[in-house]
Design a protein around this motif. Sequence first.
Motif, PDB file in Angstrom:
ATOM      1  N   LEU A  43      10.362   9.247   5.588  1.00 30.68           N
ATOM      2  CA  LEU A  43      10.080   7.822   5.412  1.00 30.68           C
ATOM      3  C   LEU A  43       8.672   7.473   5.887  1.00 30.68           C
ATOM      4  O   LEU A  43       7.947   6.722   5.225  1.00 30.68           O
ATOM      5  CB  LEU A  43      11.099   6.983   6.188  1.00 30.68           C
ATOM      6  N   LYS A  44       8.293   8.015   7.023  1.00 31.90           N
ATOM      7  CA  LYS A  44       6.951   7.748   7.551  1.00 31.90           C
ATOM      8  C   LYS A  44       5.884   8.198   6.556  1.00 31.90           C
ATOM      9  O   LYS A  44       4.921   7.476   6.289  1.00 31.90           O
ATOM     10  CB  LYS A  44       6.763   8.461   8.890  1.00 31.90           C
ATOM     11  N   GLY A  45       6.069   9.378   5.999  1.00 28.29           N
ATOM     12  CA  GLY A  45       5.112   9.883   5.029  1.00 28.29           C
ATOM     13  C   GLY A  45       5.039   9.025   3.786  1.00 28.29           C
ATOM     14  O   GLY A  45       3.945   8.734   3.273  1.00 28.29           O
ATOM     15  N   GLU A  46       6.198   8.588   3.288  1.00 29.66           N
ATOM     16  CA  GLU A  46       6.206   7.798   2.054  1.00 29.66           C
ATOM     17  C   GLU A  46       5.632   6.404   2.269  1.00 29.66           C
ATOM     18  O   GLU A  46       4.865   5.905   1.436  1.00 29.66           O
ATOM     19  CB  GLU A  46       7.616   7.711   1.478  1.00 29.66           C
ATOM     20  N   TYR A  47       5.993   5.772   3.378  1.00 24.02           N
ATOM     21  CA  TYR A  47       5.414   4.458   3.669  1.00 24.02           C
ATOM     22  C   TYR A  47       3.899   4.543   3.797  1.00 24.02           C
ATOM     23  O   TYR A  47       3.166   3.664   3.333  1.00 24.02           O
ATOM     24  CB  TYR A  47       6.021   3.883   4.950  1.00 24.02           C
ATOM     25  N   THR A  48       3.423   5.609   4.408  1.00 28.66           N
ATOM     26  CA  THR A  48       1.979   5.785   4.572  1.00 28.66           C
ATOM     27  C   THR A  48       1.308   6.036   3.230  1.00 28.66           C
ATOM     28  O   THR A  48       0.260   5.442   2.923  1.00 28.66           O
ATOM     29  CB  THR A  48       1.684   6.946   5.539  1.00 28.66           C
ATOM     30  N   ARG A  74       0.729  -2.626  10.364  1.00 26.88           N
ATOM     31  CA  ARG A  74       1.696  -3.098   9.369  1.00 26.88           C
ATOM     32  C   ARG A  74       2.644  -1.970   8.972  1.00 26.88           C
ATOM     33  O   ARG A  74       3.849  -2.186   8.808  1.00 26.88           O
ATOM     34  CB  ARG A  74       0.960  -3.647   8.144  1.00 26.88           C
ATOM     35  N   ILE A  75       2.102  -0.780   8.790  1.00 28.94           N
ATOM     36  CA  ILE A  75       2.967   0.356   8.476  1.00 28.94           C
ATOM     37  C   ILE A  75       3.951   0.589   9.615  1.00 28.94           C
ATOM     38  O   ILE A  75       5.157   0.785   9.386  1.00 28.94           O
ATOM     39  CB  ILE A  75       2.126   1.629   8.234  1.00 28.94           C
ATOM     40  N   GLY A  76       3.453   0.550  10.838  1.00 29.30           N
ATOM     41  CA  GLY A  76       4.324   0.750  11.995  1.00 29.30           C
ATOM     42  C   GLY A  76       5.420  -0.289  12.083  1.00 29.30           C
ATOM     43  O   GLY A  76       6.572   0.035  12.417  1.00 29.30           O
ATOM     44  N   GLY A  77       5.099  -1.540  11.771  1.00 26.90           N
ATOM     45  CA  GLY A  77       6.108  -2.597  11.828  1.00 26.90           C
ATOM     46  C   GLY A  77       7.201  -2.409  10.794  1.00 26.90           C
ATOM     47  O   GLY A  77       8.395  -2.607  11.090  1.00 26.90           O
ATOM     48  N   MET A  78       6.810  -2.021   9.589  1.00 23.50           N
ATOM     49  CA  MET A  78       7.812  -1.777   8.545  1.00 23.50           C
ATOM     50  C   MET A  78       8.700  -0.597   8.910  1.00 23.50           C
ATOM     51  O   MET A  78       9.927  -0.634   8.720  1.00 23.50           O
ATOM     52  CB  MET A  78       7.120  -1.535   7.202  1.00 23.50           C
ATOM     53  N   LEU A  79       8.092   0.455   9.433  1.00 24.18           N
ATOM     54  CA  LEU A  79       8.882   1.631   9.803  1.00 24.18           C
ATOM     55  C   LEU A  79       9.829   1.330  10.957  1.00 24.18           C
ATOM     56  O   LEU A  79      10.970   1.814  10.968  1.00 24.18           O
ATOM     57  CB  LEU A  79       7.948   2.779  10.190  1.00 24.18           C
ATOM     58  N   LYS A  80       9.398   0.537  11.903  1.00 22.57           N
ATOM     59  CA  LYS A  80      10.270   0.177  13.024  1.00 22.57           C
ATOM     60  C   LYS A  80      11.546  -0.497  12.521  1.00 22.57           C
ATOM     61  O   LYS A  80      12.649  -0.199  12.991  1.00 22.57           O
ATOM     62  CB  LYS A  80       9.531  -0.746  13.998  1.00 22.57           C
ATOM     63  N   GLU A  81      11.380  -1.375  11.536  1.00 23.03           N
ATOM     64  CA  GLU A  81      12.555  -2.047  10.969  1.00 23.03           C
ATOM     65  C   GLU A  81      13.477  -1.046  10.277  1.00 23.03           C
ATOM     66  O   GLU A  81      14.701  -1.079  10.463  1.00 23.03           O
ATOM     67  CB  GLU A  81      12.111  -3.112   9.974  1.00 23.03           C
ATOM     68  N   GLN A  82      12.898  -0.138   9.488  1.00 22.73           N
ATOM     69  CA  GLN A  82      13.714   0.836   8.780  1.00 22.73           C
ATOM     70  C   GLN A  82      14.385   1.816   9.727  1.00 22.73           C
ATOM     71  O   GLN A  82      15.539   2.220   9.506  1.00 22.73           O
ATOM     72  CB  GLN A  82      12.862   1.586   7.751  1.00 22.73           C
ATOM     73  N   TYR A  83      13.701   2.202  10.786  1.00 19.96           N
ATOM     74  CA  TYR A  83      14.300   3.117  11.756  1.00 19.96           C
ATOM     75  C   TYR A  83      15.521   2.486  12.419  1.00 19.96           C
ATOM     76  O   TYR A  83      16.502   3.179  12.738  1.00 19.96           O
ATOM     77  CB  TYR A  83      13.282   3.508  12.834  1.00 19.96           C
ATOM     78  N   MET A  92      18.096   3.779  -1.054  1.00 19.79           N
ATOM     79  CA  MET A  92      17.684   2.440  -0.646  1.00 19.79           C
ATOM     80  C   MET A  92      16.566   2.502   0.392  1.00 19.79           C
ATOM     81  O   MET A  92      15.606   1.728   0.331  1.00 19.79           O
ATOM     82  CB  MET A  92      18.881   1.651  -0.108  1.00 19.79           C
ATOM     83  N   TYR A  93      16.677   3.433   1.345  1.00 25.48           N
ATOM     84  CA  TYR A  93      15.611   3.578   2.344  1.00 25.48           C
ATOM     85  C   TYR A  93      14.309   4.002   1.686  1.00 25.48           C
ATOM     86  O   TYR A  93      13.244   3.455   1.977  1.00 25.48           O
ATOM     87  CB  TYR A  93      16.008   4.607   3.411  1.00 25.48           C
ATOM     88  N   VAL A  94      14.383   4.978   0.812  1.00 25.22           N
ATOM     89  CA  VAL A  94      13.171   5.470   0.157  1.00 25.22           C
ATOM     90  C   VAL A  94      12.564   4.389  -0.731  1.00 25.22           C
ATOM     91  O   VAL A  94      11.349   4.153  -0.711  1.00 25.22           O
ATOM     92  CB  VAL A  94      13.487   6.738  -0.661  1.00 25.22           C
ATOM     93  N   ASN A  95      13.404   3.700  -1.504  1.00 22.20           N
ATOM     94  CA  ASN A  95      12.904   2.659  -2.398  1.00 22.20           C
ATOM     95  C   ASN A  95      12.251   1.507  -1.641  1.00 22.20           C
ATOM     96  O   ASN A  95      11.371   0.820  -2.183  1.00 22.20           O
ATOM     97  CB  ASN A  95      14.033   2.112  -3.269  1.00 22.20           C
TER      98      ASN A  95
END
Length: 209
Positions: A68-73, A93-102, A128-131
């Motif tokens: 997920l981290k790689g794809e969001y980046t 911003r990337i970190g904030g989105m990932l925190k929510e998904q984690y 759903m997570y990947v999308n």
Amino acid sequence: MTWAWDPRPKVLRYRDIETGRFLPRGEVLNYVDASIDASGIAGNLLGGYVYDGTLSPADFRALFREELKGEYTREYLLGIGGREQMTQADWGRIGGMLKEQYGHLDDFIAELEAGNLTPEQIAARINMYVNSSRESFERAHYQVAGKAGCDEELWGLGASEHCPDCLEFAGMGWQPLKTFPYPGQGQTQCLTNCQCTVSYRNSTTGVVI
């Protein structure tokens, strides 16, 4: 062809460094979809391994977090114009989105540990997570629109089946900024499976991003 980002305020697009040809927006979106599809394949491979016991839920969690981290980046870099355009705020911003998904992922892991999910349910959750990483591209695209002085936005329907929210948004035409959520954010009835996109316009110059 070798594509590079042209950061000039009146350009803000990818172009071929040899011919100067701009990369059409449709092709950029194809890259978005291709990357998400590839990440989905990797994620579902991990899902199969955790279901058959090859991976423990804890190991799955660690590996899928990295995916997920790689794809969001990747999605954010694609939307913003590459690593050279990144600021500390962008990384945040990337970190904030990932925190929510984690946080959501931890609930998923608890269900895996309890053995409550079928292979089909596991695959659906993973997808759903990947999308949801589409939100990362869209947030970056919004930042580019800001650099172009855009003040209006337009909801564009994606290639998938459309939920009532997306159909309503698409029918609204050009609207002031921040009228719409980010596609993939989970604020529409199709949740993170949304494949729509948002375009931006400077109403004074007519420039569309």
